[in-house]
Design an enzyme around this catalytic site. Structure first.
Site, PDB file in Angstrom:
ATOM      1  N   THR A   1     -12.893 -89.748  92.393  1.00 49.64           N
ATOM      2  CA  THR A   1     -12.848 -88.699  93.396  1.00 49.64           C
ATOM      3  C   THR A   1     -12.840 -89.376  94.751  1.00 49.64           C
ATOM      4  O   THR A   1     -13.445 -90.441  94.911  1.00 49.64           O
ATOM      5  CB  THR A   1     -14.069 -87.765  93.291  1.00 49.64           C
ATOM      6  OG1 THR A   1     -14.247 -87.038  94.515  1.00 49.64           O
ATOM      7  CG2 THR A   1     -15.351 -88.526  93.034  1.00 49.64           C
TER       8      THR A   1
ATOM      9  N   CYS B   1      -7.297 -86.379  98.098  1.00 48.34           N
ATOM     10  CA  CYS B   1      -8.131 -85.686  97.116  1.00 48.34           C
ATOM     11  C   CYS B   1      -7.449 -85.904  95.786  1.00 48.34           C
ATOM     12  O   CYS B   1      -6.217 -85.744  95.680  1.00 48.34           O
ATOM     13  CB  CYS B   1      -8.240 -84.191  97.433  1.00 48.34           C
ATOM     14  SG  CYS B   1      -9.065 -83.249  96.133  1.00 48.34           S
TER      15      CYS B   1
END
Length: 231
Positions: free
Chosen positions: A83, A196
């Site tokens: 992430t 992202c």
């Protein structure tokens, strides 16, 4: 081959992409029926998301540090946090382990500079776009970073958490992101970072003429470099 430690679940959709990309790249480089030597710990994203919204970053850092230690105990030779946003607690993770953390922003900055890009747009969660933990890494590499305006940042954050982490891919959201990339281009960006890990589930290279830097793919390939002794 060294063992790759994956700290995932944030979200599981992008973690699945990590697993796919890493194994595809190992098979491509080594041929035959080769696959990656890796171990995955997948946390419950709901708990992490609550910590984000409640500004409990110390708790989030402690959680991910514990899980990174478990990866090391499982024989991992490096750790990837699957992430972008949770690299906000990278220091806590690094302090908890004796093996390298392959930092996604460092990997991305290297790819951007290697492409000869000096001004880059950054798309991601509002934390990634608005706070310093990610942008500062890019700026240390001499990059000028452009982010969308406040209204666009809010829309992108909503698309990520209300759609993409649930596997909901919408054409209107793709068009919205492509429009935002166009605005960043007009502001001087020579490339766009999909900062992202879910965003590359939505925005594809063919959707825009601007070079895209897909952080999940870059991070996954850096892990293969490490595992095969090329990083």
């Amino acid at each position: 081959m060294k063992r790759i430690g994956l700290l995932g679940g944030m979200s599981w959709e992008s973690s699945a992409l990590y697993y796919e990309l890493i194994n595809e790249e190992v098979a491509h480089r080594l041929g035959g029926v080769h696959s990656a030597d890796c171990v995955l710990i997948s946390v419950d994203f709901d708990a992490v998301r609550v910590m984000q919204l409640e500004d409990r970053w110390d708790d989030a850092g402690a959680l991910l540090a514990r899980e990174a230690s478990r990866l090391e105990a499982s024989g991992a030779d490096c750790v990837l946090v699957c992430t972008n946003t949770m690299h906000k607690v990278a220091d806590a993770i690094t302090a908890s382990i004796g093996i390298p953390l392959l930092h996604i922003a460092e990997v991305t900055a290297g790819a951007v500079t290697a492409a000869g890009v000096t001004e880059v747009g950054l798309l991601g969660t509002r934390f990634t776009m608005e706070e310093d933990f990610y942008r500062s890494v890019l700026e240390r590499h001499g990059l000028r970073v452009h982010v969308p305006d406040a209204e666009a940042r809010e829309r992108i954050d909503r698309i990520i958490f209300d759609e993409l982490v649930l596997g909901d891919i919408r054409e209107e959201s793709r068009a919205d992101l492509v429009g935002v990339i166009g605005e960043l281009t007009a502001a001087g960006a020579e490339g766009a970072i999909l900062g992202c890990t879910e965003l590359e589930l939505l925005v594809r290279p063919q959707d825009t003429a601007l070079p895209l830097f897909a952080t999940t793919r870059l991070h996954a390939h850096a892990a293969v470099d490490f595992a095969l002794g090329k990083g």
